[in-house]
Design an enzyme around this catalytic site. Structure first.
Site, PDB file in Angstrom:
ATOM      1  N   HIS A  42       0.508  -1.385   0.100  1.00 14.20           N
ATOM      2  CA  HIS A  42       0.218  -0.359   0.132  1.00 14.20           C
ATOM      3  C   HIS A  42       0.993   1.872  -0.382  1.00 14.20           C
ATOM      4  O   HIS A  42       1.874   1.634   1.126  1.00 14.20           O
ATOM      5  CB  HIS A  42      -0.903   0.081   1.196  1.00 14.20           C
ATOM      6  N   GLU A  72      -1.850  -1.354  -3.324  1.00 12.47           N
ATOM      7  CA  GLU A  72      -2.979  -0.791  -2.466  1.00 12.47           C
ATOM      8  C   GLU A  72      -2.374   1.068  -2.671  1.00 12.47           C
ATOM      9  O   GLU A  72      -1.731   1.130  -2.811  1.00 12.47           O
ATOM     10  CB  GLU A  72      -3.318  -1.156  -1.551  1.00 12.47           C
ATOM     11  N   HIS A 192      -7.921  -7.548   5.512  1.00 10.82           N
ATOM     12  CA  HIS A 192      -8.312  -6.986   6.891  1.00 10.82           C
ATOM     13  C   HIS A 192      -8.738  -7.614   7.915  1.00 10.82           C
ATOM     14  O   HIS A 192      -9.847  -7.779   8.140  1.00 10.82           O
ATOM     15  CB  HIS A 192      -9.404  -5.574   6.177  1.00 10.82           C
TER      16      HIS A 192
END
EC number: 2.6.99.2
Length: 243
Positions: A42, A72, A192
Site C-alpha cells: 500500500h 493498494e 483486513h
C-alpha cells in the site's frame, strides 16, 4: 485460493528508524519462497511505510517471475500516475485518511461513481486488473460493476473485530456479498484484520479466490521468522479450503 502477502509492516519497522533495514523487498522474496502467490503493498499518500522506490524495486525484482504485484492506493491522480508508470499487475483502490492507523472501512463507490469511471479507465487500458476495497454491501457491489471494476476485495475488518453472536452475523454478510458479487461477474477477494485464528471461516467461502494478509503474518514473523509465518498461514488457508 491465493494468498497475497502484504509487506507494508516490514517497511513500518524500517521507517521507525528511517534506516535501510529490514528491506521489504527481501521480505517479499522470502514470502514467495514460503508460498505467497502475490505481493501486496500500500503506497499511502503520507508515505508512512512503503516508499515509491519500494514499488519500483519490487517490480524490477519480480519481472522474470509469475508472481503478481498488487498495489493498494487511494484513488488520487498522483497515485494513478505512479500506477501507470510502475504498471503493477493489479491495483486495489482503497479509502485513505491521514490520521487513521490503518484503513478504517471500505471505499464508498456509490458516492463517486462518475469519478471512478473516469479514474479506472486509463488503468484498465494498460492491462492492469482493478479491484475496489469495499464493505460487504450490495449497493457498493452494484456500483463497483457500474464503474468497471474487475474485482472487489471485501473488507473483513468488521468480522475480525466482532465478538460473540456478531461474529456469525458479520460472516454471513461476507458470504452473501461474495455470492452476490460473483453472480454479478466480479472476481472476489477479501482482506483486513485476518489472523491465524479467524482466517479459516473466510477461506471456506468458495466465491472468494484470494486473501490479502499482512499485519498478522509480520507480527508472527517476529517470533517464527517470516518464512515459517507465511508457510503457516498458507497451510491454514489451504486446509480450510479442503473442508
Amino acid at each position: 485460493m491465493r494468498l497475497g502477502v502484504n509487506i507494508d509492516h516490514i517497511a513500518t519497522l524500517r521507517e521507525a528508524r528511517k534506516t535501510t533495514e529490514p528491506d521489504p523487498i527481501k521480505g517479499a522474496l522470502i514470502a514467495i519462497e514460503a508460498g505467497a502467490d502475490q505481493i501486496t503493498l500500500h503506497l499511502r499518500e503520507d508515505r508512512r511505510h512503503i516508499q515509491d522506490e519500494d514499488l519500483f524495486r519490487l517490480k524490477c525484482e519480480l519481472k522474470d517471475t509469475n508472481i503478481p504485484i498488487n498495489l493498494e492506493m487511494a484513488p488520487t491522480y498522483e497515485m494513478q500516475n505512479i500506477a501507470l508508470e510502475a504498471l503493477p499487475n493489479n491495483v486495489t483502490l482503497v479509502p485513505e485518511k491521514r490520521q487513521e492507523i490503518t484503513t478504517e472501512g471500505g471505499l464508498d463507490v456509490v458516492s463517486m461513481i462518475d469519478y471512478l469511471k473516469d479514474f479506472i479507465k486509463p488503468i484498465k487500458q494498460q492491462g492492469i486488473t482493478v479491484s475496489l476495497f469495499i464493505d460487504p454491501d450490495y449497493e457498493q457491489i452494484d456500483a463497483s460493476v457500474e464503474v468497471g471494476a474487475d474485482a472487489i476485495e471485501i473488507h473483513t475488518g468488521e468480522y475480525a473485530n466482532a465478538y460473540g453472536k456478531n461474529v456469525e452475523k458479520e460472516l454471513e454478510r461476507i458470504k452473501k456479498a461474495a455470492k452476490y458479487a460473483k453472480e454479478k461477474g466480479l472476481k472476489v477477494y477479501a482482506g483486513h484484520g485476518l489472523t491465524y485464528q479467524n482466517v479459516s471461516e473466510i477461506a471456506k467461502i468458495k466465491e472468494i479466490e484470494e486473501l490479502n494478509i499482512g499485519h498478522s503474518i509480520i507480527a508472527n514473523a517476529v517470533f517464527l521468522g517470516l518464512y515459517e509465518a507465511v508457510k503457516k498461514m498458507k497451510e491454514i488457508i489451504l486446509n480450510a479450503r479442503k473442508e
